[in-house]
Scaffold this motif. Structure first.
Motif, short mmCIF file in Angstrom:
data_model
loop_
_atom_site.label_atom_id
_atom_site.label_comp_id
_atom_site.label_asym_id
_atom_site.label_seq_id
_atom_site.Cartn_x
_atom_site.Cartn_y
_atom_site.Cartn_z
N TYR A 6 7.07 -6.71 41.89
CA TYR A 6 6.69 -5.31 41.94
C TYR A 6 7.81 -4.53 42.60
CZ TYR A 6 2.12 -7.28 41.01
OH TYR A 6 1.08 -7.97 40.43
N TYR A 7 8.21 -3.45 41.94
CA TYR A 7 9.20 -2.55 42.51
C TYR A 7 8.46 -1.31 42.97
CZ TYR A 7 13.19 0.50 43.14
OH TYR A 7 14.10 1.37 43.68
N CYS A 9 8.25 2.25 43.62
CA CYS A 9 8.95 3.49 43.27
C CYS A 9 8.70 4.59 44.30
CB CYS A 9 8.51 3.99 41.89
SG CYS A 9 8.82 2.81 40.56
N SER A 10 7.48 4.67 44.80
CA SER A 10 7.15 5.65 45.83
C SER A 10 5.94 5.16 46.61
CB SER A 10 6.86 7.02 45.22
OG SER A 10 5.71 6.98 44.41
N ALA A 32 9.38 2.81 49.39
CA ALA A 32 10.03 3.02 48.09
C ALA A 32 11.41 2.37 48.09
CB ALA A 32 10.15 4.51 47.82
N GLY A 33 11.73 1.72 46.97
CA GLY A 33 13.01 1.06 46.81
C GLY A 33 12.98 -0.42 47.13
N TRP A 35 11.40 -4.38 46.71
CA TRP A 35 10.75 -5.31 45.80
C TRP A 35 9.74 -6.12 46.57
CZ3 TRP A 35 11.26 -5.65 40.60
CH2 TRP A 35 12.32 -4.95 40.02
N VAL A 57 3.44 4.46 43.52
CA VAL A 57 3.83 4.22 42.14
C VAL A 57 4.68 2.95 42.18
CG1 VAL A 57 5.15 5.03 40.16
CG2 VAL A 57 3.81 6.65 41.51
N ALA A 58 4.28 1.94 41.41
CA ALA A 58 4.98 0.67 41.40
C ALA A 58 5.22 0.21 39.98
CB ALA A 58 4.18 -0.38 42.17
N LEU A 59 6.32 -0.47 39.80
CA LEU A 59 6.68 -1.06 38.52
C LEU A 59 6.34 -2.55 38.58
CD1 LEU A 59 8.18 -0.88 35.77
CD2 LEU A 59 10.28 -1.35 37.04
#
Length: 178
Positions: A6-7, A9-10, A32-33, A35, A57-59
């Motif tokens: 999971y990255y 994002c915010s 944020a930023g 992993w 917000v996560a990728l």
């Protein structure tokens, strides 16, 4: 076992484990930023839980796909090396803070990190969570937050900390004790 990376994002995510008598022990607060779940690259069982502290917000990326890509794509392999190196750097920074900074300095550093985008720290983060993050006790954190407030560095509210003087906190975080 985690099957995804999971990255972030915010937002902020609290990572914690359950200790004695199922007491939650905060390991860190990711921002944020960063992993999360990089241990899944080695097939490790992830022995912690995650809780969002604010809007996140996560990728989400499949670990299997990333590993497959890294085997055939040098850029992806290099990228994974950067992810792991970044995590090692964060751990080294935390270790240096524990060794070379006192609790007030570590708390000031943590507050600056947590409030770096909005100058407000709110949500589910408790004094006990801050204590776990900086290697102290809840009582010490409560006392220091009161002192920081009295110095005009921050404003305290119910589950909310507003950073009023970041430069003052930054000076406090970096001053050397003699």
């Amino acid at each position: 076992m985690s099957t995804h990376l999971y990255y972030l994002c915010s937002g902020h995510v609290r990572l914690f484990r359950l200790g004695a008598m199922d007491r939650e022990v905060t390991l860190c607060v990711a921002a944020a930023g960063q992993w999360l779940s990089e241990g899944s690259l080695r097939g490790e069982v992830q022995r912690f839980y995650a809780e969002t502290l604010d809007a996140v917000v996560a990728l989400k990326v499949s670990t299997q796909k990333v590993v497959e890509l890294a085997r055939s794509d040098m850029e992806m392999a290099r990228f994974l090396g950067e992810v792991v190196t970044s995590q090692i750097g964060l751990l080294q920074k935390q270790h240096q803070q524990l060794v070379f900074q006192d609790v007030a300095q570590r708390l000031a550093t943590a507050l600056l990190s947590l409030g770096h985008t909005s100058h407000t720290i709110s949500g589910k983060l408790s004094h006990q969570d801050l204590a776990f993050m900086v290697g102290s006790t809840r009582e010490t954190i409560t006392k220091l937050l009161g002192e920081f407030r009295d110095l005009g560095l921050l404003e305290l509210g119910y589950r909310k900390i507003v950073l009023l003087n970041e430069e003052g906190l930054r000076r406090l975080a970096t001053q050397r004790n003699t």
